[in-house]
Design a protein around this motif. Structure first.
Motif, mmCIF file in Angstrom:
data_model
loop_
_atom_site.group_PDB
_atom_site.id
_atom_site.type_symbol
_atom_site.label_atom_id
_atom_site.label_comp_id
_atom_site.label_asym_id
_atom_site.label_seq_id
_atom_site.Cartn_x
_atom_site.Cartn_y
_atom_site.Cartn_z
ATOM 1 N N MET A 89 0.858 -1.189 0.000
ATOM 2 C CA MET A 89 0.000 0.000 0.000
ATOM 3 C C MET A 89 0.890 1.234 0.000
ATOM 4 O O MET A 89 1.643 1.471 0.942
ATOM 5 N N LEU A 90 0.810 2.007 -1.077
ATOM 6 C CA LEU A 90 1.556 3.250 -1.190
ATOM 7 C C LEU A 90 0.604 4.395 -0.857
ATOM 8 O O LEU A 90 -0.472 4.502 -1.464
ATOM 9 N N THR A 91 0.973 5.251 0.081
ATOM 10 C CA THR A 91 0.029 6.277 0.522
ATOM 11 C C THR A 91 0.742 7.505 1.063
ATOM 12 O O THR A 91 1.861 7.419 1.570
ATOM 13 N N HIS A 92 0.090 8.662 0.907
ATOM 14 C CA HIS A 92 0.573 9.869 1.592
ATOM 15 C C HIS A 92 -0.346 10.185 2.767
ATOM 16 O O HIS A 92 -0.305 11.283 3.322
ATOM 17 N N ASP A 93 -1.166 9.201 3.131
ATOM 18 C CA ASP A 93 -2.142 9.335 4.219
ATOM 19 C C ASP A 93 -1.615 8.577 5.446
ATOM 20 O O ASP A 93 -1.356 7.371 5.369
ATOM 21 N N LEU A 94 -1.476 9.268 6.542
ATOM 22 C CA LEU A 94 -0.941 8.645 7.757
ATOM 23 C C LEU A 94 -1.962 7.743 8.450
ATOM 24 O O LEU A 94 -1.600 6.870 9.242
ATOM 25 N N GLN A 95 -3.251 7.925 8.125
ATOM 26 C CA GLN A 95 -4.303 7.223 8.864
ATOM 27 C C GLN A 95 -4.130 5.697 8.875
ATOM 28 O O GLN A 95 -4.291 5.075 9.935
ATOM 29 N N PRO A 96 -3.821 5.041 7.742
ATOM 30 C CA PRO A 96 -3.650 3.582 7.806
ATOM 31 C C PRO A 96 -2.552 3.149 8.764
ATOM 32 O O PRO A 96 -2.678 2.132 9.445
ATOM 33 N N ILE A 97 -1.478 3.931 8.848
ATOM 34 C CA ILE A 97 -0.385 3.588 9.768
ATOM 35 C C ILE A 97 -0.840 3.762 11.209
ATOM 36 O O ILE A 97 -0.535 2.934 12.079
ATOM 37 N N ILE A 98 -1.592 4.818 11.472
ATOM 38 C CA ILE A 98 -2.131 5.005 12.822
ATOM 39 C C ILE A 98 -3.040 3.844 13.191
ATOM 40 O O ILE A 98 -2.935 3.264 14.279
ATOM 41 N N ASP A 99 -3.946 3.482 12.250
ATOM 42 C CA ASP A 99 -4.904 2.405 12.529
ATOM 43 C C ASP A 99 -4.198 1.075 12.767
ATOM 44 O O ASP A 99 -4.481 0.366 13.734
ATOM 45 N N PHE A 100 -3.277 0.717 11.877
ATOM 46 C CA PHE A 100 -2.652 -0.600 11.949
ATOM 47 C C PHE A 100 -1.543 -0.677 13.002
ATOM 48 O O PHE A 100 -1.452 -1.654 13.752
ATOM 49 N N ILE A 101 -0.686 0.343 13.046
ATOM 50 C CA ILE A 101 0.507 0.276 13.902
ATOM 51 C C ILE A 101 0.210 0.729 15.326
ATOM 52 O O ILE A 101 0.610 0.085 16.293
ATOM 53 N N LYS A 102 -0.508 1.844 15.449
ATOM 54 C CA LYS A 102 -0.720 2.414 16.778
ATOM 55 C C LYS A 102 -1.958 1.848 17.458
ATOM 56 O O LYS A 102 -1.918 1.424 18.608
ATOM 57 N N VAL A 103 -3.069 1.843 16.721
ATOM 58 C CA VAL A 103 -4.339 1.421 17.315
ATOM 59 C C VAL A 103 -4.551 -0.084 17.199
ATOM 60 O O VAL A 103 -5.349 -0.667 17.921
ATOM 61 N N ASN A 104 -3.813 -0.706 16.255
ATOM 62 C CA ASN A 104 -3.911 -2.154 16.019
ATOM 63 C C ASN A 104 -5.324 -2.560 15.588
ATOM 64 O O ASN A 104 -5.913 -3.506 16.098
ATOM 65 N N LYS A 105 -5.867 -1.821 14.657
ATOM 66 C CA LYS A 105 -7.152 -2.171 14.064
ATOM 67 C C LYS A 105 -7.035 -2.002 12.553
ATOM 68 O O LYS A 105 -6.537 -0.974 12.092
ATOM 69 N N PRO A 106 -7.517 -2.953 11.794
ATOM 70 C CA PRO A 106 -8.031 -4.271 12.207
ATOM 71 C C PRO A 106 -6.929 -5.109 12.851
ATOM 72 O O PRO A 106 -5.759 -4.950 12.542
ATOM 73 N N LYS A 107 -7.335 -6.001 13.727
ATOM 74 C CA LYS A 107 -6.382 -6.787 14.496
ATOM 75 C C LYS A 107 -5.843 -7.964 13.686
ATOM 76 O O LYS A 107 -6.437 -8.403 12.711
ATOM 77 N N SER A 108 -4.716 -8.488 14.139
ATOM 78 C CA SER A 108 -4.123 -9.729 13.630
ATOM 79 C C SER A 108 -3.769 -9.665 12.155
ATOM 80 O O SER A 108 -3.802 -10.680 11.455
ATOM 81 N N VAL A 109 -3.440 -8.475 11.650
ATOM 82 C CA VAL A 109 -3.002 -8.356 10.259
ATOM 83 C C VAL A 109 -1.482 -8.231 10.255
ATOM 84 O O VAL A 109 -0.943 -7.275 10.819
ATOM 85 N N PRO A 110 -0.767 -9.185 9.643
ATOM 86 C CA PRO A 110 0.693 -9.062 9.561
ATOM 87 C C PRO A 110 1.056 -7.795 8.777
ATOM 88 O O PRO A 110 0.594 -7.618 7.647
ATOM 89 N N ILE A 111 1.855 -6.939 9.367
ATOM 90 C CA ILE A 111 2.072 -5.632 8.747
ATOM 91 C C ILE A 111 3.490 -5.150 8.931
ATOM 92 O O ILE A 111 4.136 -5.439 9.949
ATOM 93 N N SER A 112 3.988 -4.443 7.946
ATOM 94 C CA SER A 112 5.239 -3.685 8.100
ATOM 95 C C SER A 112 4.986 -2.316 7.498
ATOM 96 O O SER A 112 4.286 -2.172 6.495
#
Length: 705
Positions: free
Chosen positions: A483-506
């Motif tokens: 996922m290429l993005t200039h939007d910080l929201q997905p990183i906040i959701d996945f990395i900080k808030v951990n939602k959706p849960k249990s998604v392997p992410i870097s």
């Protein structure tokens, strides 16, 4: 790990990124960094397409893109979601998405069930190709039928073989004038002999035999005329050939009928009798050939699912009733068709099992449609898109997808021009979910999402991300996704808030410095509460003082409070950042000495040596600010220093570059959409060209050399 190397493509001289397999790989970057270039380069490489469209203007260097795993170059199947996918693939006229049967319905379970049915249908195919009697009968019968053309009325045409058999004289019962030729008329070479005799008659003008040179007797002319009129070569040829064909199939005939038909072919029956028997002969041949052709052409795989209930009826229609035959009412024919009819009747008993499997297949189709319809409509509802999606199976292996507007007054109304009715945001959000289903069906090794959600509000962003990577049966979870993005929201959701849960992410930050793209990993500790980030930076004695002052002022802007001391502190900081000799209230009076002291007391909780008079006269001077600007390595802080410098030096009005002014002001004031921010000291988020513009301006103003 998948290594991606992009070189000499648009504004990218070189870029190397590492993607983790079966992970969501988020690459966050500012606009203009080259995200879309990377995406298109990877797609073109996957499709073995030229990268010439990505060649930098004015450059002769060939652009390249290479994907590798463990040092070995690989050609991966890549599927890309971007604006081109939305424009070219989905929402064409009244069709939501083409090839919908393949995408939504043809699941592995459906294909497995269909394969089982196809095998059973194949088993009921009536195959007589290995039966020698049938092959012999079928081939000879078709050859004979071809010799008897049928008129539009359905009767045999008066010509060809039929005319030869009914009009010409018998080869076996010659006129008395020609009796002496009988031995020659019953030979294998009869046809050639007749031709030879006709040809020789052209050379009898000297009253001698053209064959033996003997003189011609008185009966010759009479015999010649009789022979010519009675035995045209074509008639003789047709009759002889018909006799040969007759004998090739006479073993299939009833004995008495065979004898009578033979006499007709030999010319031993009168014309009326011959016509009757030849017509019956032809009719029975056509009946049997049509029956066998029907058996041969019967293909169970062509039986439509919605017509499978008639399969038993179709098999019944293949049974051949030979009771009406007269000429071919032989034991051999009866045994052949009893064998075939017996097989058909046995197969009819298998149709119930096939019907049950067809029922199960139909249930899978219905379930697949319902699951997809519910899934997409739930998404549309969650995302606030007031439309209803539907799949309409039209035939076996085909379906149509439509969209209905959910009118409050008229109920669902089918939409003809889908692209014209959906807003840009609705179209993109809807297209993303359609792309998910499409991609999962095509099963690429790498899925690329190019800025998929940047244009949506936070609710839609979360709805889309949640659906794409949920634990549902159909989702991108555990797929290799970039996922290429200039939007910080997905990183906040996945990395900080951990939602959706249990998604392997870097997650990594991509930075483009002079055409060289580097990536820097982002972890949860790098994403901080915006207020906490401002508070920490305000208290950090090791940071640039301009940044500390600007951070504290932002913190106070984010801290609504009726406390007078806090308000005074805000006015003091704002005055300092604008280079005012004395602090004042914005567009109001100057602060009193007591108010300054009160405000400074609050500021010292964060900047312990703060004194307005000292800072304005010794720190926020043109000379010191210029030094701070030159010495600062962090682009974000450098931009803050630049803004204060041009204010203090009275140069702000001389900046004619409006985009530069706008960008600086947005970074300087409270313009943040998120509760969380990347650590601005760690991640250099300011694009290169803005710093270049700042340096250029200072050079033009002769402030720096």
């Amino acid at each position: 790990m998948i290594k991606v190397e992009v070189n000499n493509c648009n504004n990218i001289n070189t870029a190397t990124i590492q993607l983790r397999k079966n992970h969501l790989n988020i690459r966050y970057a500012m606009n203009g960094a080259g995200k879309s270039t990377i995406a298109v380069a990877m797609e073109c490489t996957s499709n073995n397409e030229s990268l010439s469209a990505l060649q930098e203007f004015g450059s002769e260097i060939v652009p390249t893109c290479e994907l590798s795993e463990e040092g070995n170059k690989v050609l991966l199947k890549v599927l890309l979601f971007n604006e081109q996918y939305v424009d070219k693939f989905v929402f064409q006229e009244s069709e939501v998405i083409p090839n919908s049967f393949e995408i939504f319905i043809k699941t592995p379970q459906y294909e497995e069930k269909q394969a089982s049915i196809n095998k059973k249908l194949n088993d009921i195919r009536v195959d007589f190709s290995k039966n020698e009697d049938f092959r012999e009968l079928y081939s000879a019968f078709k050859t004979i039928i071809a010799r008897f053309p049928v008129a539009p009325s359905g009767k045999l045409r008066e010509g060809g073989t039929f005319k030869s058999l009914t009009k010409s004289l018998s080869l076996h019962q010659l006129p008395k004038e020609l009796a002496k030729f009988k031995p020659l008329m019953e030979k294998d070479y009869t046809v050639n002999w007749v031709a030879w005799k006709h040809e020789g008659s052209n050379y009898d003008g000297n009253n001698i035999c053209p064959f033996c040179t003997f003189g011609l007797d008185a009966e010759y002319d009479n015999q010649k005329q009789k022979f010519t009129s009675s035995y045209p070569k074509v008639d003789v040829k047709n009759r002889v050939e018909m006799l040969s064909l007759f004998h090739s199939i006479d073993s299939f005939m009833e004995e008495k009928a065979k004898e009578t038909l033979l006499q007709c072919i030999q010319g031993l029956q009168n014309e009326g009798e011959t016509r009757l028997w030849i017509d019956k002969f032809h009719s029975e041949l056509v009946f049997l050939v049509e029956a066998i052709t029907k058996l041969e052409n019967f293909n169970p795989h062509q039986v439509r699912i919605d017509g499978i209930s008639k399969l038993e009826e179709q098999l019944t229609g293949l049974i051949v009733d030979t009771s009406g035959l007269q000429i071919f009412k032989s034991k051999r024919v009866e045994e052949l068709f009893e064998l075939i009819n017996g097989n058909i009747k046995a197969l009819q008993k298998e149709t119930e099992s096939i019907k049950r499997e067809i029922g199960a297949l139909t249930s899978l189709l219905v379930a697949a449609c319902k699951n997809t319809i519910d899934d997409i409509n739930n998404f549309l509802f969650t995302a606030g898109i007031n439309y209803i999606f539907d799949i309409i199976p039209e035939s076996e292996g085909e379906s149509r997808t439509i969209l209905k507007y959910n009118s409050n007054t008229k109920g669902p109304i089918e939409v003809d021009n889908i692209r014209g009715h959906l807003s840009w945001g609705e179209r993109n959000a809807f297209a993303l979910v359609l792309f998910m289903h499409d991609a999962l069906k095509k099963d690429p090794e790498l899925i690329i999402l190019d800025d998929p959600i940047s244009s949506f509000d936070s609710n839609k962003k979360f709805a889309i991300i949640s659906r794409l990577f949920s634990s549902a049966r159909v989702s991108f979870k555990d797929k290799t996704v970039l996922m290429l993005t200039h939007d910080l929201q997905p990183i906040i959701d996945f990395i900080k808030v951990n939602k959706p849960k249990s998604v392997p992410i870097s997650a990594y930050y991509l930075q483009n410095r002079s055409g060289v793209i580097s990536e820097q990993e982002i972890s949860d500790v790098d994403i901080k509460s915006f207020l906490k980030l401002l508070s920490e930076d305000s208290e950090n004695n090791e940071l640039n003082i301009v940044h500390r002052v600007a951070s504290l002022r932002k913190l106070l802007e984010h801290t609504p409070n009726d406390d007078d001391e806090l308000k005074l502190a805000y006015h003091i900081l704002a005055s300092l950042l604008h280079g005012k000799p004395e602090p004042d209230v914005l567009n109001g009076p100057k602060l009193t000495s007591a108010e300054v002291t009160s405000g400074e007391t609050f500021i010292k909780k964060y900047i312990d040596d703060f004194s307005y008079s000292y800072y304005i006269n010794n720190v926020f001077t043109k000379e010191n600010l210029l030094k701070l600007f030159k010495d600062e390595n962090n682009s974000y802080i450098k931009l803050q220093v630049f803004r204060v410098l041009v204010e203090v030096a009275g140069l702000r009005t001389r900046i004619e570059d409006n985009p530069l002014i706008k960008y600086i002001d947005e970074q300087f004031h409270v313009e943040n959409d998120y509760m969380f921010n990347l650590d601005l000291l760690k991640y250099d988020i300011v694009p290169d060209f803005f710093i270049s513009k700042c340096n250029k301006f200072l050079e033009e103003e002769h402030i720096v050399s």
